[in-house]
Motif scaffolding. Structure first.
Motif, PDB file in Angstrom:
ATOM      1  N   ARG A 124      -6.396 -43.572   5.136  1.00 12.86           N
ATOM      2  CA  ARG A 124      -5.791 -43.062   6.365  1.00 12.86           C
ATOM      3  C   ARG A 124      -5.687 -41.540   6.338  1.00 12.86           C
ATOM      4  N   GLU A 125      -5.252 -40.993   5.200  1.00 13.16           N
ATOM      5  CA  GLU A 125      -5.117 -39.541   5.087  1.00 13.16           C
ATOM      6  C   GLU A 125      -6.473 -38.850   5.217  1.00 13.16           C
ATOM      7  N   THR A 126      -7.501 -39.463   4.649  1.00  9.53           N
ATOM      8  CA  THR A 126      -8.838 -38.865   4.737  1.00  9.53           C
ATOM      9  C   THR A 126      -9.362 -38.911   6.165  1.00  9.53           C
ATOM     10  N   VAL A 127      -9.105 -39.994   6.877  1.00  7.89           N
ATOM     11  CA  VAL A 127      -9.501 -40.085   8.286  1.00  7.89           C
ATOM     12  C   VAL A 127      -8.814 -38.988   9.099  1.00  7.89           C
ATOM     13  N   GLU A 128      -7.528 -38.793   8.873  1.00 10.36           N
ATOM     14  CA  GLU A 128      -6.791 -37.755   9.601  1.00 10.36           C
ATOM     15  C   GLU A 128      -7.325 -36.360   9.273  1.00 10.36           C
ATOM     16  N   PHE A 129      -7.679 -36.139   8.019  1.00 10.45           N
ATOM     17  CA  PHE A 129      -8.275 -34.853   7.623  1.00 10.45           C
ATOM     18  C   PHE A 129      -9.603 -34.646   8.348  1.00 10.45           C
ATOM     19  N   ALA A 130     -10.416 -35.690   8.386  1.00  7.60           N
ATOM     20  CA  ALA A 130     -11.721 -35.585   9.035  1.00  7.60           C
ATOM     21  C   ALA A 130     -11.586 -35.283  10.519  1.00  7.60           C
ATOM     22  N   ALA A 131     -10.585 -35.857  11.158  1.00  3.42           N
ATOM     23  CA  ALA A 131     -10.398 -35.641  12.591  1.00  3.42           C
ATOM     24  C   ALA A 131     -10.192 -34.168  12.910  1.00  3.42           C
ATOM     25  N   GLU A 132      -9.609 -33.448  11.972  1.00  4.32           N
ATOM     26  CA  GLU A 132      -9.310 -32.039  12.183  1.00  4.32           C
ATOM     27  C   GLU A 132     -10.411 -31.116  11.672  1.00  4.32           C
ATOM     28  N   ASN A 133     -11.517 -31.676  11.168  1.00  9.82           N
ATOM     29  CA  ASN A 133     -12.576 -30.862  10.576  1.00  9.82           C
ATOM     30  C   ASN A 133     -13.938 -31.293  11.108  1.00  9.82           C
ATOM     31  N   PRO A 134     -14.291 -30.825  12.306  1.00  4.37           N
ATOM     32  CA  PRO A 134     -15.551 -31.229  12.942  1.00  4.37           C
ATOM     33  C   PRO A 134     -16.764 -30.409  12.506  1.00  4.37           C
ATOM     34  N   ASP A 135     -16.609 -29.517  11.517  1.00  5.00           N
ATOM     35  CA  ASP A 135     -17.743 -28.706  11.089  1.00  5.00           C
ATOM     36  C   ASP A 135     -18.836 -29.535  10.424  1.00  5.00           C
ATOM     37  N   VAL A 136     -18.481 -30.730   9.980  1.00  6.40           N
ATOM     38  CA  VAL A 136     -19.469 -31.680   9.478  1.00  6.40           C
ATOM     39  C   VAL A 136     -19.248 -32.994  10.221  1.00  6.40           C
ATOM     40  N   ASN A 137     -20.224 -33.869  10.155  1.00  7.83           N
ATOM     41  CA  ASN A 137     -20.039 -35.220  10.674  1.00  7.83           C
ATOM     42  C   ASN A 137     -19.460 -36.106   9.573  1.00  7.83           C
ATOM     43  N   TRP A 138     -18.685 -37.101   9.998  1.00 10.07           N
ATOM     44  CA  TRP A 138     -18.014 -37.988   9.047  1.00 10.07           C
ATOM     45  C   TRP A 138     -18.398 -39.431   9.362  1.00 10.07           C
ATOM     46  N   PRO A 184     -29.520 -34.578  13.273  1.00 15.17           N
ATOM     47  CA  PRO A 184     -29.871 -34.907  11.887  1.00 15.17           C
ATOM     48  C   PRO A 184     -29.693 -33.741  10.926  1.00 15.17           C
ATOM     49  N   ALA A 185     -29.699 -32.517  11.428  1.00 12.47           N
ATOM     50  CA  ALA A 185     -29.577 -31.352  10.553  1.00 12.47           C
ATOM     51  C   ALA A 185     -28.134 -31.055  10.155  1.00 12.47           C
ATOM     52  N   LYS A 186     -27.176 -31.639  10.852  1.00 14.44           N
ATOM     53  CA  LYS A 186     -25.771 -31.377  10.546  1.00 14.44           C
ATOM     54  C   LYS A 186     -25.336 -32.225   9.360  1.00 14.44           C
ATOM     55  N   PRO A 187     -24.654 -31.628   8.362  1.00 18.21           N
ATOM     56  CA  PRO A 187     -24.267 -32.382   7.165  1.00 18.21           C
ATOM     57  C   PRO A 187     -23.349 -33.565   7.499  1.00 18.21           C
TER      58      PRO A 187
END
Length: 571
Positions: free
Chosen positions: A352-366, A321-324
């Motif tokens: 689609r582009e935003t999903v692909e960006f999120a896949a490569e950026n695990p520092d936050v939850n999506w 819960p503490a992870k953004p």
């Protein structure tokens, strides 16, 4: 994964109460407007809903109290709209209603299209003979965008690709669109036109009329299908440079918001708090997308209550819960594509582009939330396919909107992302920042962060991730106040109540017809709020209807709007 079920279609119920309403209207309106002149007000009745027809015809008659014009009603929707999007359009009943409200001619646009496909190029309309031009002056890119938007909506796909372009439906839509453009050019250029009143400004059967009106110096009034009576107006002298109707309105709304809403923020602060509270319990649109009931109400009142719900919801997804959490709200992917400024080719491309960006950026939850009405807009299951491809990643969750209560969704959102969705004005009202990848009615009002290029969009997402992980708030007090004032503007100041136009939630059928009949039988027209607001909008070329004179000094606003007084003023 379950998809939200489409609601049942509500079929028209006409009958004796509808007939009685039309008889009364035929007596009422001729005595409440100026004698007809040579100019024409074209009124769109291409939507199947009687509530839409009522709004458009009432506003047109409001203009006729100042302008000696005749009403010409447009009926007969495109066959693909009639057969695919709705199934109960009744040309005869809507024509009867148009005549009762004062139309001197009712033209079947669908039949005109069919005739032009057979080589007919000359038509009689309101005592005028019009000849269709071979071509029109519509800019090619704008024409292509309107045709593509029509195709994706009818075919319920995110974009026009090679497969879609090869379909007979697409080819049929392209062919008919050429003739819509020719017909509207002829109507507006060969008949003296005072205004075009429409329920839609997108897609070929409406959008090409709006484009022709803007190009040929015709005021275009866009009536909304919500609330009491809400309408936007674009006058020829307000158009600056190139840009669609929505792009022009985005600028005009922002200017008006600064001059007539933000300026009055001290006087409107209590009203803003009330509108914000009402939006929590789902009173008013656009929360209607989620439907009614407790699943669509926001019930927690304190940060502690929100945190307790968040802990439960985050652990349900296996998250800390503490992870953004950045929440991306999918759009109805075929809805009004490219009708305003969008920095991606289409809504599907953005998602689609935003999903692909999120896949490569695990520092936050999506968290990816599908649109509640997606079943009406996407036959390709784009959302489900992306969920299947990326849902195994621990930091990404895909969910249909209605699988989560509003309490759960709001507890999880630390940063909202959309193109033009209403979440970008709703969440900031509660102190939650939002990012837009395009323009909307409120995008220039200082509420959300707006990316005008793809480069800015990716930059702002990275800044959001960094800021959230640092614990930055990512939103200012001014943005919060502006968002709450937007709720006042949208839900109150630009929503005009009148017994001549019962609220949208009155639904259709007997109750609506009886209420309108009663209003025309027993309430005098002079002083009616809608008629006053229409005159104010028309005379001053204001961008929308308003409940009251908002250019007044702030100290006069409590008396003008009937605001609750401060305690020290009440003694």
């Amino acid at each position: 994964m379950a998809r939200a079920k489409p609601v049942e279609k509500v079929h028209q119920s006409y009958g004796s109460h509808f007939d009685a309403m039309c008889v009364t209207a035929g007596r009422f309106w001729p005595r409440c407007v100026l004698p007809s002149g040579e100019e024409v007000i074209f009124v769109d009745l291409l939507m199947q809903d009687v509530r839409v027809a009522l709004r458009n015809l009432t506003l047109a008659n409001g203009i006729r109290r100042m302008r000696p014009a005749r009403i010409v009603a447009l009926v007969g929707p495109d066959p693909d709209w009639r057969d695919t999007i709705w199934q109960y359009y009744d040309t005869d009943q809507l024509s009867k209603m148009a005549t009762a409200w004062g139309a001197v001619d009712v033209i079947d646009v669908g039949q005109m299209i069919a005739d032009t496909l057979q080589g007919v190029n000359t038509f009689e309309v309101a005592r005028h003979t019009i000849t269709l031009p071979e071509t029109t002056d519509i800019p090619q890119q704008e024409y292509d965008d309107i045709v593509a938007a029509t195709a994706v909506r009818i075919m319920r796909v995110p974009e026009v690709d090679e497969q879609v372009a090869s379909e007979p439906t697409y080819k049929r839509l392209v062919e008919r669109s050429k003739h819509y453009a020719r017909i509207y050019d002829a109507l507006f250029s060969q008949i003296p036109t005072a205004a075009f009143v429409t329920s839609h400004i997108d897609y070929a059967q409406w959008g090409l009329a709006v484009e022709a009106g803007m190009r040929l110096d015709v005021p275009v009034i866009h009536v909304q299908s919500t609330g009491s009576l809400k309408a936007y107006a674009l006058f020829p002298d307000q158009i600056e440079g190139e840009g669609t109707y929505r792009m022009q309105m985005t600028r005009l709304i922002a200017e008006y918001f600064e001059e007539c809403v933000w300026k009055h923020r001290d006087a409107l602060r209590r009203s803003a708090e009330l509108s914000t509270w009402r939006s929590k319990v789902n009173l008013g649109r656009p929360s209607w997308w989620r439907g009614g009931g407790s699943v669509s109400q926001l019930e927690f009142r304190t940060r502690a209550e929100r945190d307790s719900v968040r802990t439960f919801a985050a652990r349900r997804f296996g998250w800390d819960p503490a992870k953004p959490i950045i929440t991306v709200f999918d759009h109805a992917v075929s809805d009004a594509v490219r009708s305003n400024k969008e920095i991606f080719d289409n809504l599907g491309h953005w998602f689609r582009e935003t999903v692909e960006f999120a896949a490569e950026n695990p520092d936050v939850n999506w968290l990816f939330v599908d649109h509640p009405a997606q079943a009406f807009y996407d036959s390709t299951q784009m959302f489900e396919k992306l969920a299947e491809k990326y849902g195994h990643l621990d930091h990404m969750v895909f969910t249909p909107s209605m699988d989560l209560s509003k309490n759960v969704i709001w507890s999880l959102v630390d940063y909202a992302v959309t193109v033009r969705g209403s979440v970008s004005n709703e969440y900031p009202a509660y102190g939650i920042p939002a990012l837009q990848a395009g323009w909307s009615e409120w995008s220039h009002c200082g509420i959300s962060r707006r990316a005008d290029t793809q480069e800015e969009y990716w930059q702002y997402l990275r800044e959001a991730m960094d800021g959230l992980n640092r614990g930055d708030r990512m939103i200012t007090e001014e943005q919060i106040e502006r968002a709450r004032l937007w709720l006042v503007y949208y839900r109150a100041l630009s929503d005009v109540a009148s017994p001549l136009v019962p609220h949208w939630e009155s639904s259709q059928a007997a109750r609506l017809y009886m209420g309108v009949n009663l209003a025309m039988s027993h309430i005098e027209a002079d002083g009616d709020n809608v008629l006053i607001a229409t005159r104010r909008m028309w005379d001053r070329h204001e961008p929308f209807l308003t409940r009251a004179e908002l250019h007044a000094p702030t100290e006069e606003l409590p008396a003008i709007l009937g605001l609750v007084s401060d305690l020290e003023e009440s003694h």
